[in-house]
Design an enzyme around this catalytic site. Structure first.
Site, PDB file in Angstrom:
ATOM      1  N   ASP A  55      10.136   6.089 -60.231  1.00 17.68           N
ATOM      2  CA  ASP A  55       9.615   7.431 -60.415  1.00 17.68           C
ATOM      3  C   ASP A  55      10.224   7.989 -61.729  1.00 17.68           C
ATOM      4  O   ASP A  55      11.608   7.633 -62.169  1.00 17.68           O
ATOM      5  CB  ASP A  55      10.413   8.349 -59.034  1.00 17.68           C
ATOM      6  N   ASP A 125       1.189  11.639 -58.459  1.00 18.28           N
ATOM      7  CA  ASP A 125       0.586  12.863 -58.736  1.00 18.28           C
ATOM      8  C   ASP A 125      -0.382  12.986 -59.578  1.00 18.28           C
ATOM      9  O   ASP A 125      -0.875  14.023 -60.010  1.00 18.28           O
ATOM     10  CB  ASP A 125       1.490  13.982 -58.631  1.00 18.28           C
ATOM     11  N   GLU A 128      -4.151   8.958 -63.700  1.00 18.08           N
ATOM     12  CA  GLU A 128      -4.099   7.703 -64.935  1.00 18.08           C
ATOM     13  C   GLU A 128      -3.102   6.801 -64.135  1.00 18.08           C
ATOM     14  O   GLU A 128      -3.522   5.578 -64.406  1.00 18.08           O
ATOM     15  CB  GLU A 128      -3.107   8.667 -65.964  1.00 18.08           C
ATOM     16  N   THR A 129      -1.961   7.291 -63.415  1.00 20.03           N
ATOM     17  CA  THR A 129      -1.075   6.033 -62.763  1.00 20.03           C
ATOM     18  C   THR A 129      -1.847   5.514 -61.622  1.00 20.03           C
ATOM     19  O   THR A 129      -1.783   4.274 -61.766  1.00 20.03           O
ATOM     20  CB  THR A 129       0.020   6.817 -62.315  1.00 20.03           C
ATOM     21  N   CYS A 169     -14.550   2.280 -57.723  1.00 19.77           N
ATOM     22  CA  CYS A 169     -15.838   2.383 -57.181  1.00 19.77           C
ATOM     23  C   CYS A 169     -16.106   3.728 -56.288  1.00 19.77           C
ATOM     24  O   CYS A 169     -17.089   4.328 -56.384  1.00 19.77           O
ATOM     25  CB  CYS A 169     -15.928   1.399 -56.184  1.00 19.77           C
ATOM     26  N   CYS A 181      -1.079  20.931 -56.721  1.00 21.31           N
ATOM     27  CA  CYS A 181       0.059  21.777 -55.861  1.00 21.31           C
ATOM     28  C   CYS A 181       0.427  23.040 -56.821  1.00 21.31           C
ATOM     29  O   CYS A 181       0.971  24.047 -56.324  1.00 21.31           O
ATOM     30  CB  CYS A 181       1.154  21.078 -55.452  1.00 21.31           C
ATOM     31  N   CYS A 240     -18.698  -3.168 -61.074  1.00 23.18           N
ATOM     32  CA  CYS A 240     -17.133  -2.253 -61.341  1.00 23.18           C
ATOM     33  C   CYS A 240     -16.512  -3.093 -62.270  1.00 23.18           C
ATOM     34  O   CYS A 240     -16.221  -4.302 -62.035  1.00 23.18           O
ATOM     35  CB  CYS A 240     -16.523  -1.968 -60.070  1.00 23.18           C
TER      36      CYS A 240
END
Length: 339
Positions: A55, A125, A128-129, A169, A181, A240
Site C-alpha cells: 500500500d 482504487d 492503472e494498478t 477482455c 468515492c 486479447c
C-alpha cells in the site's frame, strides 16, 4: 490442527485437509484500504500461511468510517496503512507470516513480489494498478480477484488465467463503474459485501475447490436492493493482448504508465520519481526545516506544509501533494523540492 480453526474445519468444503492447504498458501494483497484491510483480516483469521500487503498511502480520519483495521491513534501518528495493518494483523494471529510494504504497486514492484504467490487480491482504487495486476496474473498464471465499490454499489469477479476472461477482455464488453468515492461517497455495507464476495472466492481458491468457484460477474446496489450476476465466458477474447493467443502484456510496459496520479476520494496527487530511489527521511526533514517550512515526521514519512498545499514524502521518493488535483501543479511542487 489448532483449536482456533475448529469451526472452519467443521465446514465440509474446507475440513482439515483444506485448512492445511490454507496454511501452506501465500496471498498478495494490493491495497490496505477498505477492501484490503477487510480481506487481510479475514485471511489472517482464517489461518493463511503468508500474507504480503502493498500500500502506498497513510491513514486519515476519513478512512475510519470503513477501513476496519485502523484507529484514531493511527490517524494521529500519520501511520502508513501497511505498517498499521501489519501491527494489527500480527496481534490477531501471530502464526501468520506477514510482510507489509509501504510502496506503490508498480509493475516492477509486482514482478519482485509474485514469486511463490498463490493468489492476488485486488484492493486498490485505480485502473492503472488493476491493469498491471491483470497482466502480471496472466504472465505468471496466478489467479486474482477483482473487487470495487463506491456509494452503495459494488462488484467482483474471479479471474483464472487460461480459463476465464481477463479484466482487459471485460473492459471491451461491459462498462465498469467510473464513479469514485470522491464523487459518490461510500457506505460501509457496500465495502463489506464486496469483501464477502472476494473472501469467499479466495477461500475456494486456497483450498483448491475449483468447481465451487463463481464463474459470473456480480454487481449489486444495496440501497436500491439490486443484485446482478452475469455469465462472462463469451467475453474471453482470443486476440486479447493480456490473455489471448499472443499476449504482449501491454500494461507492464513503462510507456503505458503515468508518473502522476490523482488519488481516489481526495484533492491529492501522487508523484512518482523518474527512477527508483531510497531517501534518508531524517535528512529530508532537516532540509525542509532549514528552508523554513513546518515539518512533521515519523520513521515512515515526512509531512511538509507548503503554502496552500501539504506534501507527504515517502522513503521510496514518492510524494503525495495534498490540496490539488492539478497534475502540472503537483509536478511543479515535487520538482521544486525533490526533482
Amino acid at each position: 490442527m489448532s483449536e482456533r480453526y475448529s469451526r472452519q474445519t467443521l465446514f465440509p468444503p474446507i475440513g482439515k485437509s483444506g485448512q492445511e492447504k490454507i496454511r501452506s498458501k501465500h496471498v498478495l494483497m494490493i491495497g490496505a484500504g477498505a477492501l484490503g484491510s477487510g480481506n487481510a483480516e479475514l485471511l489472517v483469521r482464517a489461518g493463511i500461511g503468508r500474507l504480503t500487503i502493498v500500500d502506498r498511502d497513510y491513514i486519515e480520519a476519513s478512512n475510519l468510517q470503513r477501513q476496519q483495521l485502523y484507529t484514531e491513534e493511527d490517524v494521529a501518528q500519520k501511520l502508513p496503512k501497511a505498517a498499521a495493518a501489519e501491527k494489527r494483523l500480527k496481534a490477531i494471529n501471530s502464526d501468520v507470516e506477514i510482510c507489509a510494504l509501504i510502496a506503490d504497486a508498480t509493475p516492477e514492484k509486482l514482478e519482485e513480489l509474485v514469486d511463490g504467490v498463490d493468489l492476488i487480491i485486488d484492493a486498490t482504487d485505480n485502473f492503472e494498478t488493476r491493469m498491471a495486476i491483470n497482466d502480471i496474473s496472466q504472465k505468471y498464471q496466478i489467479p486474482w480477484i477483482y473487487g470495487a465499490c463506491v456509494a452503495s454499489f459494488g462488484m467482483s469477479f474471479s479471474i483464472i488465467p487460461g480459463k476465464t476472461p481477463c479484466l482487459n477482455c471485460l473492459l471491451k464488453t461491459m462498462p465498469l463503474q467510473g464513479m469514485t468515492c470522491d464523487t459518490g461517497g461510500i457506505i460501509g455495507p457496500a465495502v463489506q459485501m464486496v469483501i464477502a464476495h472476494q473472501g469467499s472466492e479466495a477461500l475456494k481458491i486456497l483450498v483448491e475447490d475449483w468447481n465451487a468457484l463463481r464463474t459470473s460477474f456480480v454487481s449489486f446496489d444495496l440501497w436500491r436492493n439490486q443484485y446482478t450476476s452475469m455469465k462472462m465466458s463469451k467475453a474471453k477474447d482470443s486476440g486479447c493482448l493480456s490473455c489471448g493467443e499472443n499476449p504482449t502484456y501491454p500494461y507492464l510496459d513503462a510507456e503505458n504508465r503515468t508518473k502522476t496520479t490523482v488519488l481516489c476520494g481526495r484533492d491529492t496527487v501522487q508523484v512518482r520519481p523518474p527512477k527508483q530511489q531510497q531517501l534518508n527521511l531524517q535528512e529530508t526533514a532537516e532540509k525542509m526545516r532549514d528552508l523554513g517550512y513546518q515539518v512533521k515526521a515519523n520513521p515512515y514519512l515526512v509531512s511538509v506544509e507548503i503554502d496552500e498545499n501539504r506534501m507527504v514524502i515517502f522513503q521510496d521518493g514518492r510524494a503525495l501533494i495534498h490540496g490539488t488535483k492539478d497534475l502540472a501543479q503537483a509536478r511543479s511542487i515535487y520538482q521544486r523540492f525533490l526533482g
